[in-house]
Design a protein around this motif. Structure first.
Motif, short mmCIF file in Angstrom:
data_model
loop_
_atom_site.label_atom_id
_atom_site.label_comp_id
_atom_site.label_asym_id
_atom_site.label_seq_id
_atom_site.Cartn_x
_atom_site.Cartn_y
_atom_site.Cartn_z
N PHE A 1 -8.06 -1.44 8.64
CA PHE A 1 -8.06 -1.85 7.23
C PHE A 1 -8.87 -3.13 7.04
CE2 PHE A 1 -6.42 -4.22 3.63
CZ PHE A 1 -6.23 -3.27 2.65
N LEU A 2 -8.58 -4.14 7.88
CA LEU A 2 -9.26 -5.43 7.75
C LEU A 2 -10.75 -5.31 8.05
CD1 LEU A 2 -9.24 -8.48 7.35
CD2 LEU A 2 -8.49 -8.72 9.74
N SER B 1 2.15 4.18 11.18
CA SER B 1 0.75 3.74 11.20
C SER B 1 -0.18 4.85 10.73
CB SER B 1 0.36 3.33 12.62
OG SER B 1 1.12 2.25 13.09
N LYS B 2 0.06 6.06 11.21
CA LYS B 2 -0.81 7.17 10.84
C LYS B 2 -0.58 7.62 9.39
CE LYS B 2 -3.08 7.28 14.62
NZ LYS B 2 -4.49 6.80 14.63
N LEU B 3 0.63 7.45 8.89
CA LEU B 3 0.86 7.66 7.46
C LEU B 3 0.05 6.64 6.67
CD1 LEU B 3 2.45 8.90 5.03
CD2 LEU B 3 4.12 7.06 5.40
N ALA B 4 0.09 5.39 7.11
CA ALA B 4 -0.65 4.33 6.42
C ALA B 4 -2.15 4.59 6.45
CB ALA B 4 -0.33 2.97 7.06
N VAL B 5 -2.67 5.02 7.59
CA VAL B 5 -4.09 5.37 7.69
C VAL B 5 -4.46 6.43 6.67
CG1 VAL B 5 -5.78 6.56 9.15
CG2 VAL B 5 -4.42 4.69 10.10
N THR B 6 -3.61 7.44 6.55
CA THR B 6 -3.91 8.55 5.65
C THR B 6 -3.90 8.11 4.20
OG1 THR B 6 -2.91 10.07 7.25
CG2 THR B 6 -3.20 10.88 5.02
N THR B 7 -2.86 7.39 3.78
CA THR B 7 -2.81 6.95 2.38
C THR B 7 -3.96 5.99 2.07
OG1 THR B 7 -1.36 5.04 2.83
CG2 THR B 7 -0.30 7.16 2.37
N TRP B 8 -4.30 5.15 3.03
CA TRP B 8 -5.40 4.19 2.84
C TRP B 8 -6.73 4.89 2.63
CZ3 TRP B 8 -8.57 2.83 7.48
CH2 TRP B 8 -9.61 1.94 7.16
N ILE B 9 -7.00 5.90 3.44
CA ILE B 9 -8.27 6.63 3.31
C ILE B 9 -8.35 7.34 1.97
CG2 ILE B 9 -9.56 8.63 4.18
CD1 ILE B 9 -10.04 6.11 5.79
N TYR B 10 -7.24 7.90 1.51
CA TYR B 10 -7.25 8.52 0.19
C TYR B 10 -7.60 7.48 -0.88
CZ TYR B 10 -4.84 12.62 2.18
OH TYR B 10 -4.51 13.73 2.91
N GLY B 11 -7.04 6.28 -0.72
CA GLY B 11 -7.36 5.20 -1.66
C GLY B 11 -8.80 4.77 -1.60
N LEU B 12 -9.35 4.70 -0.39
CA LEU B 12 -10.77 4.34 -0.24
C LEU B 12 -11.67 5.35 -0.93
CD1 LEU B 12 -11.47 3.07 3.41
CD2 LEU B 12 -11.48 1.77 1.29
N ASP C 1 -0.70 -2.39 -0.98
CA ASP C 1 -0.35 -3.77 -1.38
C ASP C 1 0.07 -4.61 -0.16
OD1 ASP C 1 -0.87 -3.09 -3.98
OD2 ASP C 1 1.22 -3.03 -4.63
N ALA C 2 0.83 -3.99 0.75
CA ALA C 2 1.26 -4.72 1.95
C ALA C 2 0.07 -5.08 2.82
CB ALA C 2 2.26 -3.87 2.73
N ALA C 3 -0.87 -4.14 2.97
CA ALA C 3 -2.05 -4.40 3.79
C ALA C 3 -2.94 -5.45 3.16
CB ALA C 3 -2.82 -3.10 4.01
N GLU C 4 -3.11 -5.39 1.85
CA GLU C 4 -3.93 -6.38 1.15
C GLU C 4 -3.33 -7.78 1.27
OE1 GLU C 4 -6.79 -6.52 -0.24
OE2 GLU C 4 -7.41 -4.44 -0.54
N ALA C 5 -2.02 -7.86 1.11
CA ALA C 5 -1.36 -9.17 1.21
C ALA C 5 -1.51 -9.74 2.61
CB ALA C 5 0.12 -9.03 0.85
N TRP C 6 -1.37 -8.90 3.62
CA TRP C 6 -1.53 -9.35 5.01
C TRP C 6 -2.97 -9.80 5.27
CZ3 TRP C 6 -4.85 -7.07 8.57
CH2 TRP C 6 -4.78 -7.57 9.88
N ALA C 7 -3.94 -9.04 4.73
CA ALA C 7 -5.35 -9.32 5.01
C ALA C 7 -5.90 -10.49 4.22
CB ALA C 7 -6.19 -8.07 4.70
N ALA C 8 -5.23 -10.86 3.12
CA ALA C 8 -5.79 -11.87 2.21
C ALA C 8 -6.23 -13.17 2.90
CB ALA C 8 -4.76 -12.18 1.11
N PRO C 9 -5.45 -13.74 3.80
CA PRO C 9 -5.90 -15.00 4.43
C PRO C 9 -7.18 -14.83 5.25
CG PRO C 9 -3.54 -14.66 4.78
CD PRO C 9 -4.09 -13.38 4.23
N PHE C 10 -7.40 -13.64 5.78
CA PHE C 10 -8.58 -13.41 6.62
C PHE C 10 -9.81 -13.03 5.76
CE2 PHE C 10 -4.77 -12.13 8.99
CZ PHE C 10 -4.82 -13.07 10.01
N LEU C 11 -9.55 -12.60 4.54
CA LEU C 11 -10.65 -12.23 3.65
C LEU C 11 -11.13 -13.40 2.82
CD1 LEU C 11 -9.22 -8.83 2.32
CD2 LEU C 11 -11.03 -9.13 3.99
#
Length: 320
Positions: free
Chosen positions: A136-137, A197-208, A306-316
């Motif tokens: 994701f990051l 993790s693999k559920l998250a990968v799948t939902t993320w790709i659909y969003g992308l 939302d959880a992934a974005e919040a986690w990634a925010a400091p690195f972005l």
């Protein structure tokens, strides 16, 4: 070149009708390309004319993969990064961007089963980070370059294991509590982390796919099915279950890594897929119904993103 890799390339050549130069001049950024299916696929991409950026956390394996690819006349470079370490991922993105040029194909294949008690520097479950958050990051950090490289493709490796989930608690992996103690608990936790993790990968790709609609950058999930490999070697559950995972089930049900690698090649190189996005592929075939109902739930998709974005925010911050 090793015998099985020679055999794999020959097999892909006979099964796939694409030209030997179908990827000439393209750059493939490939996490997890230093072993298994990824390594076989990377060799074939290079044979077709692509420049391969092999990403892995093991220097010796990465160097060996590059040597094999170059031994076939292909072009490859090793970039070291642990996809479960956010700072490593940021350094990887910086190195890729500094090289200049396009990113024509980004493949997220890194992952596995880290120890059940392992946490990242941020306190996140290490398995969840390696199998999802790192991808994701990296994609967020490279998003501008990917869009500028259009037409481009992003492929993330999923798993049918996510279909076993009936509900999901993301916080349990973003902020894990007490570590499991006995063998059954440790093994169960590892597998649950992998499934989520693999559920998250799948939902993320659909969003992308929705996010990039109309911009000539596609995003798809590849569920390769059961493939022979060392996935279960780090399983911490009881020995009999580990034996089943590593030897018994693969012997009867899994395909070889060379067969599995064909699926990467199709999703990255097949010209008929240039506009296909937001699709779940099972063993290389489009299966709209292949992912779970949970992965299609808009509420679940938003919660994970939302959880992934919040986690990634400091690195972005300040980088994109």
């Amino acid at each position: 070149m090793r015998t099985e890799e020679t055999r794999a390339i020959t097999h892909i050549r006979t099964q796939d009708g694409a030209s030997d130069t179908s990827m000439k001049g393209k750059t493939v950024l490939f996490t997890g390309a230093s072993r298994g299916m990824g390594r076989f696929a990377a060799i074939e991409f290079a044979r077709r004319g692509a420049k391969i950026l092999v990403v892995g956390h093991n220097d010796a394996r990465g160097a060996a993969a590059v040597d094999v690819i170059r031994g076939t006349g292909g072009s490859a470079e090793f970039l070291r990064a642990d996809m479960g370490d956010a700072e490593d991922v940021c350094a990887l993105a910086k190195a890729v961007l500094a090289r200049g040029g396009s990113i024509d194909v980004l493949i997220h294949s890194a992952g596995g089963l880290p120890p059940s008690a392992a946490l990242t520097h941020e306190g996140v479950d290490c398995g969840f980070a390696q199998n999802f958050l790192g991808a994701f990051l990296l994609t967020r950090l490279l998003e501008e370059r990917l869009l500028a490289s259009a037409p481009a493709r992003v492929i993330a490796v999923g798993s049918a294991a996510h279909r076993l989930l009936k509900k999901v608690d993301i916080d349990a992996f973003m902020q894990p509590g007490k570590s499991p103690m006995n063998r059954y608990q440790m093994g169960n936790y590892q597998m649950l982390s992998y499934q989520v993790s693999k559920l998250a990968v799948t939902t993320w790709i659909y969003g992308l796919a929705r996010r990039w609609a109309g911009r000539s950058v596609t995003a798809n999930v590849l569920d390769p099915g059961m493939v022979k490999g060392d996935f279960g070697e780090r399983f911490e559950g009881p020995a009999p279950i580990r034996m089943m995972m590593n030897h018994v089930i693969p012997f009867f049900a899994a395909v070889g890594t060379e067969r599995g690698s064909e699926q990467y090649v199709r999703l990255a190189a097949d010209p008929t897929l240039v506009h296909v996005s937001g699709m779940y592929f099972v063993s290389g075939k489009e299966k709209k119904e292949g992912s779970s109902p949970l992965s299609l739930d808009p509420v679940v998709q938003k919660r994970i993103n939302d959880a992934a974005e919040a986690w990634a925010a400091p690195f972005l911050r300040g980088r994109v």
